[in-house]
Design an enzyme around this catalytic site. Structure first.
Site, mmCIF file in Angstrom:
data_model
loop_
_atom_site.group_PDB
_atom_site.id
_atom_site.type_symbol
_atom_site.label_atom_id
_atom_site.label_comp_id
_atom_site.label_asym_id
_atom_site.label_seq_id
_atom_site.Cartn_x
_atom_site.Cartn_y
_atom_site.Cartn_z
ATOM 1 N N ASN A 7 18.191 8.688 8.964
ATOM 2 C CA ASN A 7 17.867 7.369 8.347
ATOM 3 C C ASN A 7 18.465 7.023 7.314
ATOM 4 O O ASN A 7 18.212 7.536 6.140
ATOM 5 C CB ASN A 7 16.281 7.515 8.071
ATOM 6 C CG ASN A 7 15.545 6.238 7.581
ATOM 7 O OD1 ASN A 7 16.319 5.113 7.558
ATOM 8 N ND2 ASN A 7 14.247 6.328 7.238
ATOM 9 N N ARG A 91 17.416 6.008 13.028
ATOM 10 C CA ARG A 91 16.510 5.009 12.907
ATOM 11 C C ARG A 91 17.244 3.793 12.660
ATOM 12 O O ARG A 91 18.151 3.588 11.728
ATOM 13 C CB ARG A 91 15.767 5.237 11.579
ATOM 14 C CG ARG A 91 14.839 4.178 11.258
ATOM 15 C CD ARG A 91 14.073 4.311 10.035
ATOM 16 N NE ARG A 91 13.073 3.215 9.973
ATOM 17 C CZ ARG A 91 12.709 2.706 8.812
ATOM 18 N NH1 ARG A 91 13.048 3.316 7.478
ATOM 19 N NH2 ARG A 91 12.061 1.575 8.663
ATOM 20 N N HIS A 180 8.290 -0.759 11.523
ATOM 21 C CA HIS A 180 7.368 0.254 11.549
ATOM 22 C C HIS A 180 7.210 0.798 12.911
ATOM 23 O O HIS A 180 6.103 1.557 13.201
ATOM 24 C CB HIS A 180 6.289 0.364 10.946
ATOM 25 C CG HIS A 180 6.376 0.360 9.261
ATOM 26 N ND1 HIS A 180 5.559 -0.635 8.635
ATOM 27 C CD2 HIS A 180 7.260 0.867 8.496
ATOM 28 C CE1 HIS A 180 5.964 -0.694 7.326
ATOM 29 N NE2 HIS A 180 6.818 0.354 7.242
ATOM 30 N N HIS A 208 -0.753 1.129 9.298
ATOM 31 C CA HIS A 208 0.396 1.665 8.657
ATOM 32 C C HIS A 208 0.548 1.426 7.311
ATOM 33 O O HIS A 208 0.981 0.576 6.934
ATOM 34 C CB HIS A 208 1.738 1.702 9.255
ATOM 35 C CG HIS A 208 2.963 2.400 8.669
ATOM 36 N ND1 HIS A 208 3.574 3.602 9.232
ATOM 37 C CD2 HIS A 208 3.670 2.417 7.537
ATOM 38 C CE1 HIS A 208 4.599 3.898 8.498
ATOM 39 N NE2 HIS A 208 4.704 3.411 7.431
ATOM 40 N N GLY A 210 1.957 2.335 3.875
ATOM 41 C CA GLY A 210 2.681 3.197 3.011
ATOM 42 C C GLY A 210 3.140 2.298 1.643
ATOM 43 O O GLY A 210 2.592 1.435 1.494
ATOM 44 N N ARG A 241 5.770 -5.605 -2.333
ATOM 45 C CA ARG A 241 6.137 -6.943 -1.514
ATOM 46 C C ARG A 241 4.840 -7.718 -1.581
ATOM 47 O O ARG A 241 3.937 -7.320 -1.172
ATOM 48 C CB ARG A 241 6.735 -6.590 -0.232
ATOM 49 C CG ARG A 241 7.987 -5.871 -0.085
ATOM 50 C CD ARG A 241 8.493 -5.606 1.314
ATOM 51 N NE ARG A 241 8.768 -4.173 1.317
ATOM 52 C CZ ARG A 241 8.819 -3.434 2.354
ATOM 53 N NH1 ARG A 241 8.706 -3.983 3.539
ATOM 54 N NH2 ARG A 241 9.266 -2.204 2.331
ATOM 55 N N ASP A 284 2.382 2.661 -6.982
ATOM 56 C CA ASP A 284 1.738 3.687 -6.458
ATOM 57 C C ASP A 284 0.194 3.810 -6.555
ATOM 58 O O ASP A 284 -0.339 3.345 -7.775
ATOM 59 C CB ASP A 284 2.478 4.974 -7.227
ATOM 60 C CG ASP A 284 1.912 6.333 -6.496
ATOM 61 O OD1 ASP A 284 0.836 6.747 -6.225
ATOM 62 O OD2 ASP A 284 2.935 7.103 -6.295
ATOM 63 N N PHE A 285 -0.218 4.005 -5.341
ATOM 64 C CA PHE A 285 -1.866 3.986 -5.582
ATOM 65 C C PHE A 285 -2.531 5.120 -6.400
ATOM 66 O O PHE A 285 -3.733 4.845 -6.736
ATOM 67 C CB PHE A 285 -2.412 3.826 -3.960
ATOM 68 C CG PHE A 285 -2.338 2.592 -3.338
ATOM 69 C CD1 PHE A 285 -1.135 1.884 -3.142
ATOM 70 C CD2 PHE A 285 -3.170 1.907 -3.082
ATOM 71 C CE1 PHE A 285 -0.900 0.778 -2.721
ATOM 72 C CE2 PHE A 285 -3.429 0.595 -2.636
ATOM 73 C CZ PHE A 285 -1.935 -0.013 -2.220
ATOM 74 N N ARG A 286 -1.794 5.886 -6.544
ATOM 75 C CA ARG A 286 -2.361 7.151 -7.608
ATOM 76 C C ARG A 286 -2.685 6.673 -8.842
ATOM 77 O O ARG A 286 -3.469 6.685 -9.383
ATOM 78 C CB ARG A 286 -1.525 8.336 -7.341
ATOM 79 C CG ARG A 286 -1.763 9.145 -6.062
ATOM 80 C CD ARG A 286 -0.648 10.282 -5.923
ATOM 81 N NE ARG A 286 0.665 9.559 -5.602
ATOM 82 C CZ ARG A 286 1.680 10.112 -5.035
ATOM 83 N NH1 ARG A 286 1.753 11.321 -4.924
ATOM 84 N NH2 ARG A 286 2.935 9.374 -4.662
ATOM 85 N N GLY A 334 -2.443 5.182 4.011
ATOM 86 C CA GLY A 334 -3.589 5.368 4.655
ATOM 87 C C GLY A 334 -3.833 6.977 4.891
ATOM 88 O O GLY A 334 -4.956 7.074 5.197
ATOM 89 N N ASN A 336 -3.643 9.234 2.638
ATOM 90 C CA ASN A 336 -4.106 10.056 1.501
ATOM 91 C C ASN A 336 -5.375 9.389 0.492
ATOM 92 O O ASN A 336 -6.064 10.022 -0.076
ATOM 93 C CB ASN A 336 -2.764 10.407 0.538
ATOM 94 C CG ASN A 336 -2.180 11.310 0.925
ATOM 95 O OD1 ASN A 336 -2.331 12.430 1.385
ATOM 96 N ND2 ASN A 336 -0.671 10.712 1.580
ATOM 97 N N GLU A 385 7.441 9.779 12.207
ATOM 98 C CA GLU A 385 8.501 9.062 12.577
ATOM 99 C C GLU A 385 9.473 9.723 12.987
ATOM 100 O O GLU A 385 10.353 9.524 14.016
ATOM 101 C CB GLU A 385 8.941 7.951 11.636
ATOM 102 C CG GLU A 385 7.993 6.863 11.642
ATOM 103 C CD GLU A 385 8.063 6.079 10.251
ATOM 104 O OE1 GLU A 385 7.908 6.526 9.174
ATOM 105 O OE2 GLU A 385 8.221 4.668 10.415
HETATM 106 P P1 AMP Z 1 5.003 6.020 2.211
HETATM 107 O O1 AMP Z 1 5.871 4.981 2.231
HETATM 108 O O2 AMP Z 1 4.389 6.301 3.569
HETATM 109 O O3 AMP Z 1 5.846 7.501 2.098
HETATM 110 O O4 AMP Z 1 3.876 6.024 1.163
HETATM 111 C C1 AMP Z 1 4.127 6.274 0.021
HETATM 112 C C2 AMP Z 1 2.920 5.688 -0.984
HETATM 113 O O5 AMP Z 1 1.926 6.492 -0.701
HETATM 114 C C3 AMP Z 1 3.105 6.076 -2.445
HETATM 115 O O6 AMP Z 1 3.641 4.933 -2.909
HETATM 116 C C4 AMP Z 1 1.432 5.969 -2.904
HETATM 117 O O7 AMP Z 1 1.224 4.698 -3.301
HETATM 118 C C5 AMP Z 1 0.800 6.576 -1.737
HETATM 119 N N1 AMP Z 1 0.321 7.873 -1.896
HETATM 120 C C6 AMP Z 1 0.774 9.015 -1.652
HETATM 121 N N2 AMP Z 1 0.022 10.028 -2.003
HETATM 122 C C7 AMP Z 1 -0.987 9.357 -2.269
HETATM 123 C C8 AMP Z 1 -2.389 10.011 -2.787
HETATM 124 N N3 AMP Z 1 -2.709 11.217 -2.868
HETATM 125 N N4 AMP Z 1 -3.548 9.300 -3.285
HETATM 126 C C9 AMP Z 1 -3.102 7.747 -3.097
HETATM 127 N N5 AMP Z 1 -2.055 7.392 -2.506
HETATM 128 C C10 AMP Z 1 -0.833 8.030 -2.306
#
Ligand code: AMP
Length: 397
Positions: A7, A91, A180, A208, A210, A241, A284-286, A334, A336, A385
């Site tokens: 990728n 990809r 995606h 999806h 992320g 975005r 970041d959702f955390r 989605g 986590n 993926e």
């Molecule tokens: P991805 O693009 O699919 O790799 O998703 C990355 C995003 O997943 C990160 O920016 C976080 O916002 C979210 N993420 C990853 N781990 C967690 C977690 N334990 N709790 C909440 N959000 C998470």
């Protein structure tokens, strides 16, 4: 056979070496800062410690060469010889209307990928660089292109046309393509498999979610609508975005802030989404959850707006599908973030969606989180993926 999945980004290259029989990941890694100061390869062989290789990498050719060296290295390698790699799966972000499935790469295919760069100027040229670098370093090894857009090519015209002068579609191919696709395909297929049903008999909404996020409506195994558009900017509110907005905002903000069209585009791609809406807390959702729990109102607003947009899309796809059997959540958020699933499903309670709070708290596993009496089955189905790319590459051979 061992398949190398690549990728490639403009300054990065992610890879996985997958054994196609066992489907185990033998090694994976990422090369970052290609062509810049501080180039680094982080290589993780299965069952061993990761290694970091810091050395100048002036282009992707050198990066691919270093990846191969890492894979065959005496200490941290996982194969004895390059000849063990039977195929490479790439990809490729944009396949336009030309590619509705994965293909083996030929000179003709490369020309098509290059021609499609107009629609994905940040991605397709980088994908092509990766393809050329692999061809150079692994001559004779078959290479396949797996397009992010291919799965969505089954959408009917009312789902992919915009309300614009028709000539823009004819002249510039302006339409919805969706992205995606490899993930939407994999997750919808896996959803049916887990339920012991045929995908052809189901109406599935795949979320999806992320850092980039998109939703798709998959009816009888085919995509009938998806939220990303001509580019991956449309649809849901994402990490950075904006997703959907009134198109007039572009010129309005441009004038007010004295920004060029390209600069506004940059704001919409890199400074918006939950990051922008939260006043810059994080994408970041955390971090957002932590800030909201500590009373940060903007972080709370960003999360609530995010949930609302996701739920509105899912409900909208009841039209595309003429009903919904299953909603599947996947990708970083989605898989986590149980708060996202809980709050989105709460907004869909009027459709008879009910989830089990305890099951919903289980993270990162294939699981059904809806209650037996829920009108719609709700699942978490982790995406993969790279495995999907390896499988499609093998299928082509
Ligand atoms: P991805 O693009 O699919 O790799 O998703 C990355 C995003 O997943 C990160 O920016 C976080 O916002 C979210 N993420 C990853 N781990 C967690 C977690 N334990 N709790 C909440 N959000 C998470």
């Amino acid at each position: 056979m061992k398949v190398l999945v690549i990728n490639c980004g403009s300054s990065s290259l992610k890879y996985q070496l997958i054994d196609s029989e066992s489907e185990n990941v033998l090694a994976k890694g990422i090369v970052e800062r290609i062509g810049m100061d501080g180039s680094i390869l982080t290589h993780k062989p299965a069952g061993k410690d990761k290694v970091e290789i810091k050395t100048p990498m002036e282009d992707h050719n050198i990066a691919v060469k270093l990846v191969i060296d890492a894979l065959v290295n005496k200490d941290h390698g996982v194969i004895n010889d390059l000849s063990e790699i039977g195929a490479v799966g790439h990809r490729v972000v944009h396949g336009g209307e030309k590619f509705n499935k994965a293909v083996l790469i030929t000179d003709e295919v490369k020309k098509d990928i290059e021609a499609l760069s107009a629609l994905a100027p940040l991605h397709n040229p980088a994908n092509l660089i990766g393809i050329n670098a692999c061809e150079k370093n692994m001559p004779g090894v078959p290479q396949a292109a797996i397009f992010d857009t291919a799965f969505h090519q089954t959408m009917p015209a009312p789902a992919y046309m915009y309300g614009l002068p028709y000539e823009y579609y004819e002249k510039y191919k302006v339409r919805r393509y969706g992205f995606h696709g490899t993930s939407h395909d994999y997750v919808s297929a896996r959803t049916a498999e887990i339920l012991g049903k045929k995908r052809e008999d189901l109406k599935i909404v795949v979320c999806h979610l992320g850092n980039g996020a998109s939703i798709s409506a998959v009816k009888n195994g085919k995509c009938v609508d998806t939220s990303m558009g001509l580019t991956p900017l449309e649809g849901l509110i994402m990490g950075t975005r904006s997703g959907d907005l009134d198109p007039a905002i572009l010129s309005y903000i441009g004038e007010k802030e004295n920004l060029s069209a390209a600069e506004v585009n940059n704001v919409l791609n890199k400074k918006s989404g939950v990051f922008g809406l939260s006043g810059g807390v994080s994408s970041d959702f955390r971090d957002l959850n932590a800030a909201a729990n500590e009373g940060n109102d903007k972080a709370r607003l960003a999360l609530d707006t995010y949930y609302y947009r996701v739920a509105k899309y899912i409900a909208g796809y009841a039209v595309a599908l003429q009903g919904i059997d299953v909603i599947s959540f996947t990708a970083g958020v989605g898989e986590n973030d149980f708060g996202v699933r809980e709050n989105v499903c709460k907004l869909l309670a009027f459709m008879g969606v009910k989830i089990d709070d305890e099951k919903n708290k289980i993270r990162g596993e294939e699981i059904t989180i809806s209650t037996p009496d829920s009108a719609i089955t709700v699942m978490v189905v982790p995406t993969n993926e790279e495995l999907a790319i390896a499988r499609q590459t093998i299928a082509l051979l």
